[in-house]
Design an enzyme around this catalytic site. Sequence first.
Site, PDB file in Angstrom:
ATOM      1  CG  ASP A  45      -0.273  -0.240   2.524  1.00  0.00           C
ATOM      2  OD1 ASP A  45       0.865   0.228   2.701  1.00  0.00           O
ATOM      3  OD2 ASP A  45      -0.873  -0.908   3.384  1.00  0.00           O
ATOM      4  NE  ARG A  59      -0.751   3.095   4.292  1.00  0.00           N
ATOM      5  CZ  ARG A  59      -1.918   2.466   4.208  1.00  0.00           C
ATOM      6  NH1 ARG A  59      -2.658   2.588   3.115  1.00  0.00           N
ATOM      7  NH2 ARG A  59      -2.351   1.726   5.204  1.00  0.00           N
ATOM      8  CG  ASP A  64      -3.631  -1.749   6.651  1.00  0.00           C
ATOM      9  OD1 ASP A  64      -2.533  -1.279   6.314  1.00  0.00           O
ATOM     10  OD2 ASP A  64      -3.799  -2.416   7.695  1.00  0.00           O
ATOM     11  CB  THR A  65      -1.485  -4.407   1.727  1.00  0.00           C
ATOM     12  OG1 THR A  65      -0.351  -3.585   2.049  1.00  0.00           O
ATOM     13  CG2 THR A  65      -2.212  -3.820   0.529  1.00  0.00           C
ATOM     14  CD  GLU A  67       2.129  -3.428   8.416  1.00  0.00           C
ATOM     15  OE1 GLU A  67       3.217  -3.273   7.824  1.00  0.00           O
ATOM     16  OE2 GLU A  67       1.339  -2.499   8.634  1.00  0.00           O
ATOM     17  NE  ARG A 110       2.691   6.570   5.364  1.00  0.00           N
ATOM     18  CZ  ARG A 110       2.307   5.399   5.894  1.00  0.00           C
ATOM     19  NH1 ARG A 110       2.954   4.290   5.562  1.00  0.00           N
ATOM     20  NH2 ARG A 110       1.295   5.335   6.722  1.00  0.00           N
TER      21      ARG A 110
END
Length: 282
Positions: A45, A59, A64-65, A67, A110
């Site tokens: 992401d 970002r 949300d991908t 981690e 970001r």
Amino acid sequence: MKRNIIIFLMLIGLPLAGCSAIADLSSNAVQSNQWYSVYDFVDGDTFKIKTGDDITTIRLLYVDTPETKKPNSPVEPFGPEASAYTEQLLNESKKVRLTFDKELTDKYERTLAIVELKDGRILNELLLEQGLAKVLIVEPNVKMENVYKQIEQQAKQNKQGIWRNASDSDNTDIPVKKAARSGIVIEVDKRAELVTITNTTNESITMDGWKLVSVRGNQTYPFGPYELAPKQKVLISSAEESEAPVTNALEWGASNIWNNSESDPAELYNANNELVAVWEDE
């Protein structure tokens, strides 16, 4: 005389310096109407682009991908797949175009963006469709919340990616399209099996052909001819036996619709199958 010449030359130089500074600022500022070259990759992401003489970290908004690079944390399932998928798409596109919500940057500085690829597809949405990301909404950035939650819902239904073994995948088939109309609010009392729909606008709303959906059970209440007056409410009851009688309520025609032990959001669609309002069951 010499002193006057020096001052004159300084005055000429100031506008030129100012123009140069403005040009640099303009070339480095992130804008929504131009294409930027992809510079580097971080994870599923997050990536970097060239903005003038600078490098800007992007970002992805609303997603949300899993981690892959969080300190002192193991790599999460489907994290490498999400990173590889993002890298592949950005390598193929080479350039991206950005759009924004209320906030331009997050606390890490970001740039927050919806990312359009050269072929017109949206990277944020592709990750959700493949089940390689979950919806992440951080207020006040909520412009696409309902649409993105619907994309996530379809990935759950299709058991894509991270939802492959999810026991809580919801079985629903709802078009991914958000209506322009706002001002409708839904509230659900699951125990009372009672839904309240409020028209907060100053105009009457014709609800013929609309439908109310219980997402988890994929059960639908279709509206017949009905007009919701300005600043008024309509109640829809699915109680088998009401503890207290509810007057002027529309009857669902089925009982015990709402799941009291698990999350069961409610969604309202207009006659064009456009999403009008959502009640999130936290």
